[in-house]
Design a protein around this motif. Structure first.
Motif, PDB file in Angstrom:
ATOM      1  N   THR A   9       4.017   6.599  -5.689  1.00 37.70           N
ATOM      2  CA  THR A   9       4.492   6.315  -4.332  1.00 37.70           C
ATOM      3  C   THR A   9       5.513   5.193  -4.234  1.00 37.70           C
ATOM      4  O   THR A   9       6.192   5.082  -3.208  1.00 37.70           O
ATOM      5  CB  THR A   9       3.310   5.929  -3.422  1.00 37.70           C
ATOM      6  OG1 THR A   9       2.788   4.659  -3.858  1.00 37.70           O
ATOM      7  CG2 THR A   9       2.219   6.975  -3.432  1.00 37.70           C
ATOM      8  N   GLY A  10       5.573   4.337  -5.247  1.00 33.66           N
ATOM      9  CA  GLY A  10       6.414   3.153  -5.155  1.00 33.66           C
ATOM     10  C   GLY A  10       5.765   2.025  -4.376  1.00 33.66           C
ATOM     11  O   GLY A  10       6.353   0.971  -4.173  1.00 33.66           O
ATOM     12  N   GLN A  11       4.544   2.240  -3.917  1.00 30.13           N
ATOM     13  CA  GLN A  11       3.822   1.237  -3.134  1.00 30.13           C
ATOM     14  C   GLN A  11       2.816   0.523  -4.026  1.00 30.13           C
ATOM     15  O   GLN A  11       1.958   1.163  -4.628  1.00 30.13           O
ATOM     16  CB  GLN A  11       3.099   1.896  -1.950  1.00 30.13           C
ATOM     17  CG  GLN A  11       2.325   0.907  -1.101  1.00 30.13           C
ATOM     18  CD  GLN A  11       1.647   1.570   0.082  1.00 30.13           C
ATOM     19  OE1 GLN A  11       2.209   2.471   0.708  1.00 30.13           O
ATOM     20  NE2 GLN A  11       0.436   1.141   0.380  1.00 30.13           N
ATOM     21  N   LYS A  12       2.907  -0.794  -4.055  1.00 34.16           N
ATOM     22  CA  LYS A  12       2.040  -1.600  -4.910  1.00 34.16           C
ATOM     23  C   LYS A  12       0.757  -2.054  -4.210  1.00 34.16           C
ATOM     24  O   LYS A  12      -0.215  -2.394  -4.854  1.00 34.16           O
ATOM     25  CB  LYS A  12       2.833  -2.819  -5.395  1.00 34.16           C
ATOM     26  CG  LYS A  12       2.141  -3.658  -6.427  1.00 34.16           C
ATOM     27  CD  LYS A  12       3.041  -4.761  -6.934  1.00 34.16           C
ATOM     28  CE  LYS A  12       2.381  -5.507  -8.071  1.00 34.16           C
ATOM     29  NZ  LYS A  12       3.256  -6.502  -8.658  1.00 34.16           N
ATOM     30  N   THR A  13       0.779  -2.071  -2.893  1.00 35.06           N
ATOM     31  CA  THR A  13      -0.315  -2.660  -2.114  1.00 35.06           C
ATOM     32  C   THR A  13      -1.295  -1.613  -1.592  1.00 35.06           C
ATOM     33  O   THR A  13      -1.016  -0.413  -1.602  1.00 35.06           O
ATOM     34  CB  THR A  13       0.249  -3.439  -0.917  1.00 35.06           C
ATOM     35  OG1 THR A  13       1.025  -2.529  -0.112  1.00 35.06           O
ATOM     36  CG2 THR A  13       1.131  -4.588  -1.381  1.00 35.06           C
ATOM     37  N   VAL A  14      -2.434  -2.101  -1.120  1.00 32.30           N
ATOM     38  CA  VAL A  14      -3.406  -1.285  -0.417  1.00 32.30           C
ATOM     39  C   VAL A  14      -3.485  -1.774   1.022  1.00 32.30           C
ATOM     40  O   VAL A  14      -3.135  -2.922   1.290  1.00 32.30           O
ATOM     41  CB  VAL A  14      -4.805  -1.354  -1.094  1.00 32.30           C
ATOM     42  CG1 VAL A  14      -4.796  -0.661  -2.431  1.00 32.30           C
ATOM     43  CG2 VAL A  14      -5.312  -2.773  -1.226  1.00 32.30           C
ATOM     44  N   PRO A  15      -3.873  -0.913   1.941  1.00 30.80           N
ATOM     45  CA  PRO A  15      -4.281   0.465   1.720  1.00 30.80           C
ATOM     46  C   PRO A  15      -3.087   1.352   1.381  1.00 30.80           C
ATOM     47  O   PRO A  15      -1.957   1.064   1.755  1.00 30.80           O
ATOM     48  CB  PRO A  15      -4.887   0.876   3.056  1.00 30.80           C
ATOM     49  CG  PRO A  15      -4.154   0.059   4.068  1.00 30.80           C
ATOM     50  CD  PRO A  15      -3.898  -1.268   3.376  1.00 30.80           C
TER      51      PRO A  15
END
Length: 117
Positions: free
Chosen positions: A82-88
């Motif tokens: 996704t390219g997203q490092k964080t949660v949620p």
């Protein structure tokens, strides 16, 4: 105190390699439910996302990355997907939605209910 302990110890865990099998497992899990949330138990943004989904009566599948042994590896796999490092890290109908601010904005605009229909 267990949340603080989980948060602090998460910095000392190491992640395994993100293999094709890990990525395949993530994709399979993402497709296994209408809404899938990758979360951490101590994260206030994750709690906000889960509260929003509960407040509108939406069932969802949650994976608490800080409670499973390969959580960091899965989070690295999600970064690759996704390219997203964080949660949620939120998925609806197999599509990556983003994080808490994204799902809150969708709800505020009325578009979240359309995605969930």
């Amino acid at each position: 105190m267990s949340y603080i302990y989980s948060y602090i110890t998460s910095f000392f865990k190491s992640a395994g390699p993100v293999t094709p099998e890990i990525l395949s497992g993530l994709k399979s899990n993402i497709d296994s439910a209408k809404v899938v949330v990758y979360s951490k138990t101590y994260c206030p943004y994750c709690k906000s996302t889960k509260s929003l989904l509960e407040s509108i009566g939406q069932e969802y599948k949650v994976v608490e990355l800080d409670t499973i042994s390969d959580g960091l590896t899965l989070q690295n796999g999600l970064l690759e997907l996704t390219g997203q490092k964080t949660v949620p890290n939120v998925f609806i109908s197999g599509k990556h939605i983003g994080g808490n601010s994204d799902i809150q904005a969708l709800n505020a605009s009325g578009k979240l209910k359309e995605l969930l229909a």
